[in-house]
Design an enzyme around this catalytic site. Structure first.
Site, PDB file in Angstrom:
ATOM      1  N   ASN A 194      17.399  22.306  35.551  1.00  0.00           N
ATOM      2  CA  ASN A 194      16.045  22.667  35.748  1.00  0.00           C
ATOM      3  C   ASN A 194      15.703  23.540  37.047  1.00  0.00           C
ATOM      4  O   ASN A 194      16.536  23.319  38.169  1.00  0.00           O
ATOM      5  CB  ASN A 194      15.121  21.592  36.220  1.00  0.00           C
ATOM      6  CG  ASN A 194      13.904  21.629  36.568  1.00  0.00           C
ATOM      7  OD1 ASN A 194      13.192  22.430  37.284  1.00  0.00           O
ATOM      8  ND2 ASN A 194      12.765  20.739  35.809  1.00  0.00           N
ATOM      9  N   HIS A 415      -4.516  25.339  30.916  1.00  0.00           N
ATOM     10  CA  HIS A 415      -4.411  26.142  32.183  1.00  0.00           C
ATOM     11  C   HIS A 415      -3.059  26.265  32.808  1.00  0.00           C
ATOM     12  O   HIS A 415      -2.611  25.026  33.442  1.00  0.00           O
ATOM     13  CB  HIS A 415      -5.542  25.598  33.165  1.00  0.00           C
ATOM     14  CG  HIS A 415      -6.929  25.836  32.657  1.00  0.00           C
ATOM     15  ND1 HIS A 415      -7.840  25.182  33.308  1.00  0.00           N
ATOM     16  CD2 HIS A 415      -7.609  26.646  31.674  1.00  0.00           C
ATOM     17  CE1 HIS A 415      -9.072  25.544  32.599  1.00  0.00           C
ATOM     18  NE2 HIS A 415      -8.726  26.638  31.921  1.00  0.00           N
ATOM     19  N   GLU A 485       3.598  18.937  35.587  1.00  0.00           N
ATOM     20  CA  GLU A 485       4.425  19.223  36.690  1.00  0.00           C
ATOM     21  C   GLU A 485       3.513  19.029  37.890  1.00  0.00           C
ATOM     22  O   GLU A 485       3.802  19.559  39.008  1.00  0.00           O
ATOM     23  CB  GLU A 485       4.583  20.869  36.779  1.00  0.00           C
ATOM     24  CG  GLU A 485       5.451  21.236  35.661  1.00  0.00           C
ATOM     25  CD  GLU A 485       5.017  21.607  34.482  1.00  0.00           C
ATOM     26  OE1 GLU A 485       5.506  21.493  33.152  1.00  0.00           O
ATOM     27  OE2 GLU A 485       3.485  22.065  34.410  1.00  0.00           O
ATOM     28  N   GLU A 503       2.320  14.415  33.041  1.00  0.00           N
ATOM     29  CA  GLU A 503       3.630  14.484  32.742  1.00  0.00           C
ATOM     30  C   GLU A 503       4.475  14.024  33.876  1.00  0.00           C
ATOM     31  O   GLU A 503       4.640  12.717  33.724  1.00  0.00           O
ATOM     32  CB  GLU A 503       3.860  15.949  32.541  1.00  0.00           C
ATOM     33  CG  GLU A 503       5.346  16.124  32.053  1.00  0.00           C
ATOM     34  CD  GLU A 503       5.777  17.611  31.997  1.00  0.00           C
ATOM     35  OE1 GLU A 503       6.435  18.128  31.173  1.00  0.00           O
ATOM     36  OE2 GLU A 503       5.541  18.272  32.993  1.00  0.00           O
ATOM     37  N   GLU A 509       9.838  17.767  25.638  1.00  0.00           N
ATOM     38  CA  GLU A 509      10.364  19.092  25.942  1.00  0.00           C
ATOM     39  C   GLU A 509      11.680  19.491  26.319  1.00  0.00           C
ATOM     40  O   GLU A 509      12.445  20.391  25.668  1.00  0.00           O
ATOM     41  CB  GLU A 509       9.373  19.920  26.718  1.00  0.00           C
ATOM     42  CG  GLU A 509       9.598  19.516  28.395  1.00  0.00           C
ATOM     43  CD  GLU A 509       8.528  20.335  29.066  1.00  0.00           C
ATOM     44  OE1 GLU A 509       8.906  20.992  30.408  1.00  0.00           O
ATOM     45  OE2 GLU A 509       7.414  20.112  28.717  1.00  0.00           O
TER      46      GLU A 509
END
Length: 703
Positions: A194, A415, A485, A503, A509
């Protein structure tokens, strides 16, 4: 029903001397002792059934550029004790009503040299302790800057912990299971791919932190009601097994700008000798304020599908064209660009999803990549990335809205801020009004990448306030928010139930980015979900991702039956059928469970649970007599044994069991499943095999 009363101290508060008090939980199983050291340092400890949970630990705050911090030199000026007992109804949830019952001790401390006052407020529930710092209005403490909060949590042993590294920007890690003493040696190995991951300390970990002691106590450390304050992490002194709070700094390194009167979030410690108690606890919600939205009739649980997984796997693209090396909104002319042929958010394709949603009883369709700017949205430290109102040439906002409306389907707005929070706030009113004008009632927001203004972190006070601003502003427009996030949840969905999902963890994902551990979903309910529901995006039926994208060699580490069970074990009022339409058409019998399962509940019973190993939960659908059961399993195959004694006496039900096949395995045979029907009553019992990375799902329909 609501009841609040002051009580005599002898009911649950025993005075030892002027510097020591004892608080007991309503059921008497938990005991908290508060005292001052000889130098006036506040301390506390916590016991469960007489066993140490938190050994004597210090409390206080270190201030910046101040002649004296709020750490010691205190005397007790006043104590107030009370008990509180109420039952309240959530707008949505795992249960139709929640009991909020605790005993409270508020200790007012006066600092001798400065004549400053702080209040440490303790609330002791049957399943744990919450405490916070309060700063009353006073002339000697008005504006101050926190250098560090010094709340300690001294462990009573070298517990087994389920942890992710301390990080100011992301929780998107696989969990590591180890002894506390092993965290330092495993810290670097705990990273998973990540771009945002970076740890502040080799022994730093994030909350919610789940632990198990050698003598069978389940302990969870977290926080509740994170408002106008920096997110708390924990740093371990691994020589003495003492965790200390570690707040997220801003770009200057400061950890909190405070003005009295104000308060910190609650620091929470849950404990039980039964893991199911941790999963069922509503303590985090109870430590938040009641709902502040007068009319909540527009807030509704949602089951949705979306143009999303195909982009995540690389089958389709968010971007409309490959022609532009860079994009400047208002300057770049998309009308002359050649489409790349992979853009997912096009009119014809979105209509396919709308048709599929309508035909199968879904509420909504999420569409990502509909707006201009995706060609260079990531990694450029770019402020003006999106305007949130300008669609690509192949996305007809009004036409698709009318088409969806004619089918009884809503479209969920997307968004993506790219971490540019200033740009989002600059456009947010216009963006939300655009949503209302075009029939969008819910938004999935995203904060991928480094935060702008540069140097700020995803979890510091200023950005925490931005997330809260976006939620409250959305409530003004009657918009539900699913924030990705963003900060990990701390129960604020009680106060603002339009925060219908988050999340803030490693979701599905990542199965397309190299895979997650097969036991990941047996840990998340004990950690991430302690603060609120997660938009985990389950329902993947094709585990071999080369079939979507030949260049993506990731594998979804789950059986198909496990994917069905996630709709129960990963509680959320926002549930996605995340796979593509073609895969659901390939397995219509298994897809039936996703169509049938509810998303809002009157009752939830955790039947069996062990962090990192397995979870089984039964839930009763809102306003009906139908039940659903989900079981997820870790890496070791096992047989789950459950009773149906939660069913209504004297009634017969038809149970449809979706289970792993006998040779199922998350890696080698993930699509092996069986479906069978049986008749059950409240006297029935079931023994059911769960494969590695597997599980089962059951629909129980009243006859």
């Amino acid at each position: 029903m609501k009841k609040y009363m002051l009580t005599l101290c002898i009911c649950f508060l025993v005075w030892n001397n002027t510097n020591a008090q004892q608080l007991k939980s309503p059921n008497g199983l938990l005991t908290m002792d508060f005292s001052l050291k000889n130098d006036g340092t506040p301390t506390y400890n916590l016991k469960y059934k007489g066993r140490d949970v938190i050994k004597t630990s210090t409390l206080g705050l270190e201030l910046k550029a101040d002649k004296k911090s709020l750490l010691n030199d205190f005397t007790i000026q006043d104590t107030k004790s009370s008990t509180f007992d109420e039952t309240w109804k959530p707008v949505w949830g795992e249960v139709k009503s929640i009991r909020n019952h605790y005993n409270e001790l508020a200790v007012t401390l006066n600092q001798n040299e400065t004549n400053r006052q702080i209040i440490i407020r303790f609330r002791l529930f049957d399943e744990g302790l919450g405490f916070r710092y309060e700063f009353p209005s006073q002339k000697n403490l008005t504006y101050f800057v926190i250098k560090e909060e010094r709340s300690q949590f001294a462990m009573a042993g070298d517990h087994t912990a389920f942890w992710i590294p301390g990080d100011y920007d992301t929780q998107e890690y696989d969990y590591t299971e180890s002894k506390l003493s092993e965290i330092r040696g495993l810290s670097e190995k705990a990273y998973t791919e990540n771009v945002s991951q970076k740890s502040f300390s080799p022994t730093g970990v994030q909350t919610s932190l789940m632990m198990k002691s050698a003598d069978g106590l389940y302990i969870n450390l977290h926080e509740a009601a994170l408002i106008n304050y920096s997110c708390m992490h924990l740093n371990l002194d691994d020589k003495n097994m003492i965790f200390e709070s570690w707040l997220t700094p801003d770009a200057k390194g400061d950890k909190g700008y405070m003005q009295a009167p104000s308060q910190s979030p609650w620091r929470t410690i849950m404990v039980s000798d039964d893991a199911r108690t941790i999963l069922a606890s509503k303590m985090t919600l109870n430590l938040n304020e009641p709902c502040k939205i007068d009319d909540t009739s527009w807030i509704k649980p949602v089951k949705y599908i979306g143009v999303w997984w195909e982009m995540i796997t690389g089958k389709s693209s968010w971007a409309y064209t490959d022609e532009f090396p860079s994009v400047q909104l208002g300057v770049t002319d998309y009308s002359k660009a050649k489409p790349n042929g992979k853009h997912g958010a096009n009119n014809a394709h979105v209509k396919e999803y709308i048709d599929f949603a309508a035909a199968n009883g879904f509420d909504a369709v999420l569409v990502e990549g509909w707006n201009e700017g995706w060609e260079d949205w990531f990694g450029h430290s770019k402020d003006y990335v999106f305007d949130f109102v300008t669609p690509y040439p192949d996305f007809d906002v009004k036409g698709l809205h009318e088409y969806a409306k004619s089918k009884g389907i809503k479209i969920i707005m997307h968004h993506e801020t790219s971490g540019s929070v200033r740009n989002y706030e600059r456009h947010i009113d216009k963006a939300y009004q655009f949503m209302k004008d075009n029939g969008y009632d819910a938004v999935k927001s995203g904060y991928v990448g480094d935060i702008l203004p540069r140097g700020e972190n995803h979890y510091n006070q200023w950005i925490v306030n931005h997330y809260q601003y976006a939620i409250e502003k959305a409530a003004d427009y009657k918009i539900m928010v699913n924030a990705h996030e963003a900060i990990r949840p701390t129960g604020i969905c009680r106060t603002y139930p339009n925060l219908i999902g988050n999340e803030a963890a490693r979701g599905t994902e990542y199965q397309a980015f190299g895979g997650s551990k097969p036991n990941h979903v047996t840990v998340l309910p004990f950690t991430r979900l302690i603060g609120g529901p997660m938009d985990y995006t389950p329902g993947i039926f094709e585990m071999d991702l080369t079939k979507l994208n030949p260049d993506n060699h990731s594998h979804v580490n789950s059986t198909l039956a496990n994917q069905l069970a996630l709709y129960l074990t990963m509680y959320s009022p926002l549930q996605m059928a995340a796979d593509i339409i073609e895969h659901y058409k390939k397995f219509p019998d298994a897809f039936q469970f996703i169509k049938d399962v509810a998303v809002d509940w009157d009752e939830s019973n955790y039947l069996e649970a062990e962090p990192g190993k397995y979870i089984t939960v039964a839930r009763k659908a809102k306003g009906s007599n139908n039940w659903f059961i989900g079981n997820v399993n870790g890496e070791t195959p096992r047989t789950s044994n459950i009773a149906f004694d939660f069913l209504e006496k004297g009634k017969k039900y038809t149970a449809t069991i979706y289970a792993d096949g006998k040779d199922a395995h998350y890696k080698t045979n993930p699509q092996a499943y069986t479906i069978r029907k049986i008749t059950v009553t409240n006297k029935s019992k079931l023994s059911q095999f769960s494969a590695p990375g597997g599980g089962y799902a059951i629909s129980i329909i009243a006859n």
